[in-house]
Structures are given as C-alpha cells and as structure tokens.
Design an enzyme around this catalytic site. Structure first.
Site, PDB file in Angstrom:
ATOM      1  N   GLY A   1      -0.421   4.713  -0.758  1.00 39.31           N
ATOM      2  CA  GLY A   1      -1.581   5.173   0.016  1.00 39.31           C
ATOM      3  C   GLY A   1      -1.204   6.260   1.002  1.00 39.31           C
TER       4      GLY A   1
ATOM      5  NE  ARG B   1     -12.879   2.409  11.310  1.00 45.13           N
ATOM      6  CZ  ARG B   1     -13.429   2.632  12.494  1.00 45.13           C
ATOM      7  NH1 ARG B   1     -14.701   2.338  12.689  1.00 45.13           N
ATOM      8  NH2 ARG B   1     -12.722   3.107  13.481  1.00 45.13           N
TER       9      ARG B   1
ATOM     10  CG  ASP C   1      -5.332   1.041  19.348  1.00 39.98           C
ATOM     11  OD1 ASP C   1      -6.090   1.846  18.788  1.00 39.98           O
ATOM     12  OD2 ASP C   1      -4.973  -0.032  18.826  1.00 39.98           O
TER      13      ASP C   1
ATOM     14  CG  HIS D   1      -6.588  -1.416  15.761  1.00 41.00           C
ATOM     15  ND1 HIS D   1      -6.348  -0.258  16.470  1.00 41.00           N
ATOM     16  CD2 HIS D   1      -6.882  -1.020  14.501  1.00 41.00           C
ATOM     17  CE1 HIS D   1      -6.477   0.783  15.665  1.00 41.00           C
ATOM     18  NE2 HIS D   1      -6.812   0.345  14.468  1.00 41.00           N
TER      19      HIS D   1
ATOM     20  N   GLY E   1       0.837  -1.208   0.000  1.00 43.81           N
ATOM     21  CA  GLY E   1       0.000   0.000   0.000  1.00 43.81           C
ATOM     22  C   GLY E   1       0.863   1.245   0.000  1.00 43.81           C
TER      23      GLY E   1
ATOM     24  N   GLY F   1      -2.955  -2.890   8.106  1.00 42.06           N
ATOM     25  CA  GLY F   1      -4.242  -2.904   7.399  1.00 42.06           C
ATOM     26  C   GLY F   1      -5.318  -3.569   8.251  1.00 42.06           C
ATOM     27  CG  ASN F   2      -7.863  -1.456  10.627  1.00 41.80           C
ATOM     28  OD1 ASN F   2      -7.350  -2.003  11.585  1.00 41.80           O
ATOM     29  ND2 ASN F   2      -7.921  -0.135  10.490  1.00 41.80           N
TER      30      ASN F   2
HETATM   31  P1  NAD Z   1      -5.251   4.165   1.485  1.00 38.15           P
HETATM   32  O1  NAD Z   1      -6.494   3.746   0.769  1.00 38.15           O
HETATM   33  O2  NAD Z   1      -4.828   5.591   1.433  1.00 38.15           O
HETATM   34  O3  NAD Z   1      -4.036   3.311   0.949  1.00 38.15           O
HETATM   35  C1  NAD Z   1      -4.092   1.955   0.849  1.00 38.15           C
HETATM   36  C2  NAD Z   1      -3.240   1.576  -0.336  1.00 38.15           C
HETATM   37  O4  NAD Z   1      -3.156   0.171  -0.359  1.00 38.15           O
HETATM   38  C3  NAD Z   1      -3.835   2.019  -1.673  1.00 38.15           C
HETATM   39  O5  NAD Z   1      -2.858   2.762  -2.374  1.00 38.15           O
HETATM   40  C4  NAD Z   1      -4.176   0.706  -2.354  1.00 38.15           C
HETATM   41  O6  NAD Z   1      -3.989   0.766  -3.759  1.00 38.15           O
HETATM   42  C5  NAD Z   1      -3.181  -0.243  -1.697  1.00 38.15           C
HETATM   43  N1  NAD Z   1      -3.572  -1.639  -1.725  1.00 38.15           N
HETATM   44  C6  NAD Z   1      -4.816  -2.176  -1.644  1.00 38.15           C
HETATM   45  N2  NAD Z   1      -4.749  -3.505  -1.756  1.00 38.15           N
HETATM   46  C7  NAD Z   1      -3.438  -3.817  -1.892  1.00 38.15           C
HETATM   47  C8  NAD Z   1      -2.741  -5.028  -2.060  1.00 38.15           C
HETATM   48  N3  NAD Z   1      -3.390  -6.189  -2.143  1.00 38.15           N
HETATM   49  N4  NAD Z   1      -1.404  -4.983  -2.159  1.00 38.15           N
HETATM   50  C9  NAD Z   1      -0.748  -3.815  -2.120  1.00 38.15           C
HETATM   51  N5  NAD Z   1      -1.354  -2.625  -1.980  1.00 38.15           N
HETATM   52  C10 NAD Z   1      -2.688  -2.644  -1.865  1.00 38.15           C
HETATM   53  O7  NAD Z   1      -5.374   3.636   2.982  1.00 38.15           O
HETATM   54  P2  NAD Z   1      -4.507   4.048   4.253  1.00 38.15           P
HETATM   55  O8  NAD Z   1      -5.158   5.210   4.893  1.00 38.15           O
HETATM   56  O9  NAD Z   1      -3.077   4.118   3.871  1.00 38.15           O
HETATM   57  O10 NAD Z   1      -4.807   2.805   5.222  1.00 38.15           O
HETATM   58  C11 NAD Z   1      -4.324   1.520   4.930  1.00 38.15           C
HETATM   59  C12 NAD Z   1      -4.873   0.517   5.936  1.00 38.15           C
HETATM   60  O11 NAD Z   1      -4.406   0.807   7.238  1.00 38.15           O
HETATM   61  C13 NAD Z   1      -6.399   0.500   6.067  1.00 38.15           C
HETATM   62  O12 NAD Z   1      -6.826  -0.838   6.213  1.00 38.15           O
HETATM   63  C14 NAD Z   1      -6.653   1.260   7.342  1.00 38.15           C
HETATM   64  O13 NAD Z   1      -7.897   0.915   7.909  1.00 38.15           O
HETATM   65  C15 NAD Z   1      -5.501   0.752   8.154  1.00 38.15           C
HETATM   66  N6  NAD Z   1      -5.149   1.502   9.361  1.00 38.15           N
HETATM   67  C16 NAD Z   1      -4.799   0.783  10.460  1.00 38.15           C
HETATM   68  C17 NAD Z   1      -4.422   1.421  11.627  1.00 38.15           C
HETATM   69  C18 NAD Z   1      -4.036   0.646  12.859  1.00 38.15           C
HETATM   70  O14 NAD Z   1      -3.862   1.269  13.930  1.00 38.15           O
HETATM   71  N7  NAD Z   1      -3.879  -0.673  12.822  1.00 38.15           N
HETATM   72  C19 NAD Z   1      -4.405   2.828  11.648  1.00 38.15           C
HETATM   73  C20 NAD Z   1      -4.763   3.538  10.515  1.00 38.15           C
HETATM   74  C21 NAD Z   1      -5.135   2.859   9.366  1.00 38.15           C
HETATM   75  C1  LMR Z   2      -7.460   4.025  13.392  1.00 37.01           C
HETATM   76  O1  LMR Z   2      -7.592   3.507  14.500  1.00 37.01           O
HETATM   77  O2  LMR Z   2      -7.294   5.245  13.231  1.00 37.01           O
HETATM   78  C2  LMR Z   2      -7.452   3.134  12.174  1.00 37.01           C
HETATM   79  O3  LMR Z   2      -7.676   1.803  12.530  1.00 37.01           O
HETATM   80  C3  LMR Z   2      -8.362   3.585  11.109  1.00 37.01           C
HETATM   81  C4  LMR Z   2      -9.800   3.307  11.458  1.00 37.01           C
HETATM   82  O4  LMR Z   2     -10.504   2.687  10.641  1.00 37.01           O
HETATM   83  O5  LMR Z   2     -10.211   3.704  12.545  1.00 37.01           O
END
Ligand code: NAD
Ligand code: LMR
Length: 329
Positions: A15, A95, A162, A190, A12, A133-134
C-alpha cells in the site's frame, strides 16, 4: 561482532504507507544503523496485491541495503508473524473523502481480530506492536484482546502523526524550530476528537502557553487544525497521508526501542486507569522511553477545559469499543 537480525512484519506492505515505510526500515531508520533486519511482508491473497508486493520487493533488492538481511512475502498472518520482534499493522481500508475513521470500524475489525490471534500464536511474546490502520486505537484494542498471551502493554496505536502535526503548528505559530519544543501531549483517540495539549510544553525552556497567550487560538485554530489535518490531506491529495504517516510510524517504534533521552512523545497505549481513563482503553498519553519500555508521564494537572476534552475523546473510544464487543467474545 554484527548484531543478530531482528524480524519486522509489515502488513499492507504494497500500500501507499508501505511504499514509504519499507525502504526506511531497510535503511536502519527504525531499529538503528547497526541493526540488521528481516522484513516479513503481508498482503491480501489477491493476485494484484501480491504482484504489487513482489514489485516492491524487487525495488528493495535493487537498493542493496547492507542492513536488509532477508525478506519474505506472505498472504497469511500465521506465517508473516512467525518469530517477529516488531509488528507494524498498517494494512486496512483507508477512508475516502467525507468518511470518518470510525466508519472503517466493521470493515477493519475482522482484520485485527485475525491478526491479533496470529500474533498470539506465532510471534515472539516480547513483540512490540504498532497499529497504524484506522481506526487505530480501537484496532489496537481488538488486536490486544485477541492476543491474551502477549502482554497488553505491547499493543500500541499511532498518535505520533498527530504529535508531529501539533509540533509543526506550534513551531510555525512561534516562528521557532520544531526541535526546540518539548513536553507536548496529544490525549485520546486518533480522530478529530483528539486533544493536542501544549499547557506543559516549553520552547527553548520557556512556556509555550505563555508565549502564545491566546486561548481563542488554542480552541478555535490549533486544536481543530491538528484534529482535522488528516481530512485536509485527503481533500488536497485525494488520498490519505502516506509519507508523513510512515515517518510517524518510524518515529514511534524507533523511540520505543531506542529511547527518547527523557523527551516526551505521544503513544496510544492501554490505560491502567491513569488520568481517570478506564483500564484497557488505548488512549494517547505522554510517555518517555528507555531500555525498550515506555513509561507514562504521570501527575500532570488536568484543568476543567482539558478534562472536558479528554472525556469527549474517551467517550468516542468507549462507543467504538461497544461497537466491536460482539467480535471479541
Ligand atoms: P492503502 O490502501 O494504500 O494500502 C493498504 C494496503 O493494505 C493495501 O495494499 C491492501 O491490499 C492491504 N491490506 C488490506 N487488508 C489487509 C490485510 N487483512 N492484511 C494485509 N494487508 C491488507 O492504504 P494506506 O494509505 O497505506 O493506509 C493504510 C491504513 O493506515 C489505513 O487504514 C489508513 O486510514 C491508515 N492511516 C493511519 C494513520 C495514523 O496516523 N494512525 C495515518 C495514515 C493512514
Ligand atoms: C491521517 O490522520 O492522516 C490518517 O489517519 C488518515 C485519515 O484517514 O485521516
């Protein structure tokens, strides 16, 4: 003599989190200021995503980071994960307003099955994996189950955001610097069911619980504020957290690789039955890190309120696990 470069894969990569993460990795924030890195960047094959990735790589080039020993763009995890030391699995569908993270389960489960298999096939067997990724815990579980030749302990999920959110809430409640707080834990998933727990925490050596001395604030303000912070950010920004998520990913892996000097941090790690959590569930636990390994803080007393919270978040993880079982056969 200069160290040999370490290979870090980021999925990603084009992203929003990727944009906050890559520059810090290349700057030495992840693995140390004397550790050269090679970035192996994965995006979906889609032309727009690959073009955006090429743009990010142009910017990385333009920073002339002394520690950036190379970078490559990929659309296939089988090449992106070749010989890697660290995998930051960020790429997934985020999401939007009104969704829960588990609503992303089926969309993202396939990604983590394929990526787990690719890690198993081509990454170093010592690879350290962080799933961002969530739904992060269950995605980490899927990747772990899809990679039987890599030790299960190498698969972790991000609860550090968190943990950091909880630290900031406590520091602000007590009007003290964040750095003075130690021994905080965020148990579980999470998701809003997570249980941020300051019963053992100290500030300047004094008990945080005694200093706050307000069970209602804990239950009605602190726990829900930390649990729903991700949604509050989506509501405010129209997008999910990105810079703070990238920062937490850096904190998680840096501490795992370089150590915590005895400080507790929270990592989502596979249970071996500790604290009554069934084996293999990826659960937020307190750990310390040393010599590239994490070690769980064991023997903490779990009172009735905490047990109820810990079971609540566990039940959600069990439900998520049941929902992806068919993909893992
Ligand atoms: P985003 O949509 O800006 O970027 C995600 C990127 O991943 C996109 O560019 C997309 O093309 C790419 N992608 C999708 N499927 C893919 C694959 N199979 N292989 C490679 N790349 C792929 O999203 P973001 O804001 O960067 O968030 C990414 C993830 O992180 C989301 O699932 C979000 O919910 C999660 N997240 C988790 C936490 C946490 O605390 N665990 C915090 C924030 C966001
Ligand atoms: C967060 O905690 O900010 C991320 O997991 C993004 C989300 O979907 O809340």
């Amino acid at each position: 003599m200069a160290k040999a470069p370490m290979r870090v894969a980021v999925t990603g990569a084009a992203g929003q989190i990727g944009y906050s993460l890559l520059f810090r990795i290349a700057n030495g924030d992840l693995l140390g200021k004397d550790q050269p890195v090679i970035l192996q960047l994965l995006e979906i094959p889609d032309e727009k995503a690959q073009k955006a990735l090429a743009g990010v790589m142009m910017e990385l080039e333009d920073c002339a980071f002394p520690l950036l020993a190379g970078m490559t763009a990929h659309s296939d995890p089988m090449t992106a994960f070749k010989d890697i030391d660290v995998a930051l699995l960020v790429g997934a569908r985020p999401r939007g307003p009104g969704m829960e993270r588990k609503d992303l389960l089926s969309a993202n489960a396939q990604i983590f099955t394929a990526q787990g298999k690719a890690l198993n096939a081509v990454a170093k067997k010592t690879v350290k994996v962080l799933v961002v990724g969530n739904p992060a815990n269950t995605n980490a579980y899927i990747a772990m189950k899809s990679a039987p030749d890599i030790p299960a302990k190498n698969f972790t999920a991000m609860l550090r955001l968190d943990h950091n959110r909880a630290l900031s809430q406590l520091a602000s409640k007590l009007n003290k610097p964040v750095a003075d707080i130690e021994k905080l834990v965020v148990w579980g998933n999470h998701s809003p069911t997570m249980y941020p727990d300051y019963r053992f925490a100290t500030i300047d050596g004094k008990s945080v619980k005694d200093s706050i001395n307000d069970a209602a604030w804990n239950k009605d303000t602190f726990i829900p504020t930390v649990g729903k912070r991700g949604a509050a950010i989506i509501e405010a920004r129209g997008l999910s957290s990105a810079a703070s998520a990238a920062n937490a990913a850096i904190d998680h892996v840096r501490d795992w690789v370089l150590g915590t000097n005895g400080k507790w941090v929270t990592m989502g790690i596979p249970s071996k039955g500790e604290y009554g959590i069934p084996a293999e569930i990826i659960y937020g636990y307190p750990v310390t890190c040393e010599n590239g390994e994490y070690k769980m803080v064991e023997g903490l007393e779990i009172d009735e309120f905490s047990r109820e919270r810990m079971n609540h978040t566990l039940n959600e993880l069990l439900e998520e696990q049941a929902g992806v079982k068919h993909l893992l056969s």
